[in-house]
Enzyme design. Structure first.
Site, PDB file in Angstrom:
ATOM      1  N   GLU A 111       0.819  -1.216   0.000  1.00  0.00           N
ATOM      2  CA  GLU A 111       0.000   0.000   0.000  1.00  0.00           C
ATOM      3  C   GLU A 111       0.856   1.271   0.000  1.00  0.00           C
ATOM      4  OE1 GLU A 111      -2.030  -0.456   3.717  1.00  0.00           O
ATOM      5  OE2 GLU A 111      -3.381  -2.006   2.969  1.00  0.00           O
ATOM      6  N   PRO A 112       1.672   1.478  -1.030  1.00  0.00           N
ATOM      7  CA  PRO A 112       2.504   2.688  -1.022  1.00  0.00           C
ATOM      8  C   PRO A 112       1.655   3.938  -1.241  1.00  0.00           C
ATOM      9  CG  PRO A 112       2.641   1.610  -3.152  1.00  0.00           C
ATOM     10  CD  PRO A 112       1.804   0.722  -2.288  1.00  0.00           C
ATOM     11  N   ARG A 148       3.040   7.735  -0.217  1.00  0.00           N
ATOM     12  CA  ARG A 148       4.045   8.766  -0.495  1.00  0.00           C
ATOM     13  C   ARG A 148       5.064   8.331  -1.557  1.00  0.00           C
ATOM     14  NH1 ARG A 148       5.143  11.986   4.229  1.00  0.00           N
ATOM     15  NH2 ARG A 148       4.524  10.128   5.362  1.00  0.00           N
ATOM     16  N   TYR A 185       3.761  18.412  11.675  1.00  0.00           N
ATOM     17  CA  TYR A 185       4.870  17.492  11.981  1.00  0.00           C
ATOM     18  C   TYR A 185       6.225  18.195  11.978  1.00  0.00           C
ATOM     19  CZ  TYR A 185       1.281  14.543   9.708  1.00  0.00           C
ATOM     20  OH  TYR A 185       0.118  13.952   9.309  1.00  0.00           O
ATOM     21  N   CYS A 235      -4.200  33.099  10.558  1.00  0.00           N
ATOM     22  CA  CYS A 235      -3.981  33.743  11.859  1.00  0.00           C
ATOM     23  C   CYS A 235      -3.494  32.774  12.922  1.00  0.00           C
ATOM     24  CB  CYS A 235      -5.269  34.402  12.308  1.00  0.00           C
ATOM     25  SG  CYS A 235      -5.835  35.559  11.082  1.00  0.00           S
TER      26      CYS A 235
END
Ligand code: LLP
Length: 429
Positions: free
Chosen positions: A291-292, A294, A334, A360
Site C-alpha cells: 500500500e505505497p 508517499r 509534523y 492567523c
C-alpha cells in the site's frame, strides 16, 4: 536551487534559462494562467516509482494498492488504474472515489481502525463483487462485519491487521506498529480470535495485513515486521485457515530535506527483493499486496504560491505568501521540512527568511529560518515534495477556498480540480 533538485532526485523538475519547468511546462506560466496557491503534479513522477515497484515484485502474484489518503484526485486514481495499480482505502468516501474512478473491487483493500457500519456495508457490496480485502482491526469490527455479512447473505474476504509491536523509527505521529498505538490486533488477540472463529462463519480469514508507519528510512523494522508476519501466517495456516494473502502496508520514506543526510531513501529494488525473498515460497496462489502512498505521490507534486509581502524585523525577513497551513499542513503538524525554490532564478543573494502564510496562527509557516533567495511581491515560489498529504489534508481554515490541481504530462497540462469559489465554501450551510 539546482543542487536541491539534484539532491532530491526530482528529475521531472528542472531550470531552463533560469525558469523552473515541471516536465516540459513552465511553472510561472501555470501560476499566471490558473492563479495561486496551485497544486501541480507530474504524471511521469507518479508512474516512475510505480513501474519500479511493479518490476521489483514481478516474481510474485501481487497488487500494488496506492494509499489514496496521500492523494485522492480522481484523475490521479484513473491514471494509476490505467497503469495497473489498485487502491488502498480507509473510508466510505474513499470507496466512493474508487467507484467514480471505476476501480475494480479485486484491486481495492480497506483498512482503518474505525470503520462504521455503513462503510463496511459499502465495502461488502462494492460493485456487487465486494473488495479484495477488508482489513479488520478489532473484535468489535469482526462481530459487526459478521452481522452485516449474514444479513446481506454474503461471504466476506478479510485479513486481520496485525500489530507486531515494532518501532518504525519515524515521527511519533507517523508510527502505527507499536502496541501502545491504536492500530490493529496483537498476536495474542489474534490467536484468541482464531479460537472462536466458529462465531464468524461468513468471514473468510485469508491472511494478515500490517502497516507499521510512514516516512520510514530503515529496512530493518520493515523486514522484521514482514518476517514476523510470515511466521504468523504459517502458524495460522497450520491451524487450518485458508491463508492466501498478505498486505504489507506502505511506509517508505521520501527525501524532503536536501541537506539532511539522515533522510536516506530505501531503494525500491532492494525493498522488492526483501519482500520476494520472504514470501516467494508461500505457494503459487499466495498473493502479496502493498500500500505505497508517499512513494508514488510524494515527489510528484509541487505547491505553487506567490509572495504577497516582505516584512523585515531584526535582521530577519518574513516572506508572506498566499499559500498557508490550510493548503499544506505538514510543516505545522509534523514540523516537516519542505524545500522551497523560486520559479525564476534571479541572482544568488540569500537572506535568513521565514516563509509564512496569511492564516492567523503562528504555526502557519511553510519554512522557518531558511537561507532563501531574495524575493519580491508577486514572485512565484514552488514548495517541493507536496504531492502526498498536501491537498488531501488541506482545510478551509480561515474560510480559504481550496486550490486548483493541475496534472502535467510532457508539454501538456490539464486542470484536474477546479479552484473552489466562495460559493462552494458555503454549500450546505
Ligand atoms: N497503509 C495504511 C494502512 C496507512 O495508514 C498508510 C498511511 C499507508 C498505507 C501509506 O503510507 P505511506 O506509504 O504514504 O507512508 N499525514 C502524514 C502521513 C500519514 C500516513 C498515514 N497512513 C504525513 O503527511 O506525513
Amino acid at each position: 536551487m539546482k543542487q536541491i533538485l539534484k539532491k532530491l532526485k526530482l528529475n521531472h523538475l528542472q531550470y531552463q534559462n533560469n525558469q523552473l519547468f515541471i516536465e516540459n511546462v513552465n511553472v510561472s506560466a501555470l501560476a499566471k494562467k490558473h492563479g495561486t496557491p496551485l497544486y501541480v503534479y507530474s504524471e511521469h513522477a507518479f508512474l516512475n516509482p510505480l513501474k519500479e515497484l511493479q518490476k521489483a515484485l514481478q516474481p510474485l502474484s501481487y497488487t500494488i494498492c496506492f494509499a489514496m489518503k496521500s492523494n485522492s484526485n480522481l484523475q490521479i486514481l484513473k491514471l494509476l488504474k490505467k497503469n495497473g495499480c489498485g487502491i488502498d482505502t480507509v473510508s466510505g468516501g474513499e470507496l466512493f472515489r474508487c467507484e467514480k474512478a471505476k476501480i475494480p473491487g479485486k484491486d481495492i483493500v480497506l483498512s482503518g481502525v474505525g470503520k462504521s457500519e455503513s462503510e463496511l456495508k459499502y465495502a461488502l457490496n462494492y460493485r456487487d463483487t465486494g473488495i479484495r480485502s477488508i482489513n479488520v482491526e478489532s473484535e468489535g469490527e469482526l462481530e459487526l462485519l459478521q452481522k452485516i455479512a449474514k444479513k446481506e447473505k454474503k461471504k466476506v474476504k478479510i485479513a486481520l491487521r496485525f500489530n507486531p509491536n515494532i518501532n518504525a523509527k519515524t515521527h511519533p505521529y507517523l508510527s502505527t506498529g507499536l502496541k501502545k498505538e491504536k492500530f490493529g490486533l496483537d498476536k495474542n488477540e489474534i490467536l484468541n480470535l482464531t479460537k472462536k472463529w466458529h462465531q464468524f462463519p461468513d468471514l473468510e480469514l485469508q491472511g494478515l495485513s500490517i502497516h507499521i508507519g510512514s516516512q520510514i528510512f530503515e529496512m530493518k523494522p520493515l523486514k522484521d515486521a514482514f518476517l514476523e508476519t510470515k511466521n504468523f501466517l504459517l502458524q495460522l495456516k497450520e491451524r487450518g485457515f485458508p491463508i492466501k494473502m498478505v498486505d504489507l502496508g506502505g511506509g517508505l520514506g521520501v527525501k524532503y530535506d536536501a541537506s539532511n543526510n539522515k533522510e536516506k531513501v530505501m531503494s525500491i529494488p532492494e525493498y522488492g527483493k526483501v519482500i520476494c525473498s520472504i514470501f516467494k515460497n508461500m505457494g503459487k496462489d499466495f498473493h502479496v499486496c502493498i500500500e505505497p502512498g508517499r512513494t508514488l505521490s510524494g515527489n510528484a507534486g509541487i505547491l505553487l504560491t506567490k509572495v504577497l509581502y516582505e516584512k523585515k524585523r531584526g535582521g530577519k525577513s518574513f516572506l508572506i505568501i498566499d499559500g498557508s497551513m490550510s493548503e499544506l499542513i505538514r510543516p505545522a503538524l509534523y514540523q516537516a521540512h519542505h524545500e522551497i525554490i523560486p520559479a525564476i532564478l534571479q541572482g544568488t543573494k540569500t537572506q535568513n527568511t521565514d516563509v509564512v502564510g496569511p492564516v492567523c496562527e503562528s504555526g502557519d509557516f511553510l519554512a522557518l529560518d531558511r537561507d532563501f533567495p531574495k524575493s519580491r511581491p508577486n514572485d512565484v515560489l514552488a514548495v517541493l515534495s507536496a504531492g502526498a498529504y498536501g491537498m488531501t489534508m488541506s482545510s478551509h481554515y480561515n474560510t480559504r477556498p481550496k486550490p486548483a490541481e493541475i496534472l502535467v504530462s510532457k508539454n501538456k497540462s490539464k486542470v484536474i480540480r477546479k479552484r473552489e469559489t466562495y460559493e462552494d465554501l458555503i454549500k450546505g450551510e
